[in-house]
Design an enzyme around this catalytic site. Structure first.
Site, PDB file in Angstrom:
ATOM      1  N   GLU A  53       0.884  -1.171   0.000  1.00 40.14           N
ATOM      2  CA  GLU A  53       0.000   0.000   0.000  1.00 40.14           C
ATOM      3  C   GLU A  53       0.911   1.206   0.000  1.00 40.14           C
ATOM      4  O   GLU A  53       1.628   1.440   0.973  1.00 40.14           O
ATOM      5  CB  GLU A  53      -0.917  -0.031   1.217  1.00 40.14           C
ATOM      6  CG  GLU A  53      -2.018   1.030   1.168  1.00 40.14           C
ATOM      7  CD  GLU A  53      -1.618   2.332   1.820  1.00 40.14           C
ATOM      8  OE1 GLU A  53      -1.163   3.249   1.087  1.00 40.14           O
ATOM      9  OE2 GLU A  53      -1.747   2.439   3.038  1.00 40.14           O
ATOM     10  N   CYS A  68      -3.019   8.149   4.285  1.00 41.39           N
ATOM     11  CA  CYS A  68      -2.764   7.669   2.919  1.00 41.39           C
ATOM     12  C   CYS A  68      -3.953   7.901   1.992  1.00 41.39           C
ATOM     13  O   CYS A  68      -3.788   8.117   0.791  1.00 41.39           O
ATOM     14  CB  CYS A  68      -2.390   6.192   2.933  1.00 41.39           C
ATOM     15  SG  CYS A  68      -3.599   5.129   3.750  1.00 41.39           S
TER      16      CYS A  68
END
Length: 248
Positions: free
Chosen positions: A15, A49
């Protein structure tokens, strides 16, 4: 990936961040949209994020959205996050603080319109004022790069087709959000956006049962849900020869 290839070729789930769009249509509840955009970007001082750092607002409500979003940003109380009543704390370290200030300077140089913030708060600590840029163009660095800080980029759009193309126009694809009362528009947009997690009329809600991960340079593989288990498992195929019964 290089370390995996040079060692034992272990499986990876990566990720790698994002530059996530929040698309707000004319028919959206404006106050709700402002609140969602605010929390989607300024939560944890932009150090998330999935932060909704690209805000696309349809032209019919663009000016009113900006006015409300700027006022909300101005009202934030900056300081020690352990102090009751504080809304906005520091960045994680000196390096991140300097990176954010660099991108704010780039935004000004490239012609984005600074509406609020854009400066260091105080003389101690790594505090950056909640910052909003308006009229941000698609090729500007602040719209293309992950800043990982409290810098909101707001752009105007006209049509569904236009905003889909623009929202997909970065190297990232981690998350996205849509604000609209029209479920057909919401379905059209969420199906077309190249992102791993999409929210309709909300943002940054994570459930352990739902797979989480990105498209493109936001990574590959998924965390959470059944999909999240697959990275730790192997699929095995077993075949056997069937012996024909004697009575055939």
């Amino acid at each position: 990936m290089v370390a995996s290839a040079k060692s034992n070729l272990k499986s990876l789930t990566l990720e790698l961040g994002g530059k996530s769009p929040l698309i707000i249509f004319d028919d959206a509840n404006l106050d709700e949209a402002v609140a969602v955009a605010d929390s989607g970007l300024f939560f944890n001082m932009g150090q998330v994020c999935t932060a909704s750092s690209r805000i696309y607002v349809q032209e019919g409500i663009y000016n009113e959205f900006l006015e409300k979003a700027v006022e909300r940003a101005r009202q934030k109380v900056i300081g020690d996050p352990f102090t009751p009543g504080v809304d906005h704390g520091p960045q994680v370290d000196q390096a991140q603080f300097e990176k954010i200030m660099h991108y704010i300077a780039l935004g000004k140089e490239e012609g984005a319109k600074l509406m609020v913030g854009g400066k260091r708060h105080g003389s101690k600590g790594m505090f950056v004022e909640p910052t909003i840029f308006a009229d941000v163009k698609d090729d500007m660095s602040i719209l293309q790069d992950e800043i990982f800080g409290p810098v909101m980029c707001v752009s105007k759009f006209k049509t569904v087709e236009e905003v889909i193309e623009r929202a997909n126009g970065t190297r990232y694809g981690l998350a996205a959000g849509v604000m609209t009362k029209d479920i057909d528009v919401a379905n059209q947009v969420t199906r077309a956006l190249k992102a791993g997690t999409l929210w309709i009329n909300m943002y940054n809600i994570i459930d352990p049962s739902l797979p989480f991960g990105g498209y493109k340079m936001s990574g590959f593989g998924r965390e959470n849900g059944i999909e999240g288990l697959k990275g730790y498992m192997q699929t095995k195929s077993v075949m056997t020869k069937l012996v024909s019964p004697s009575w055939l």
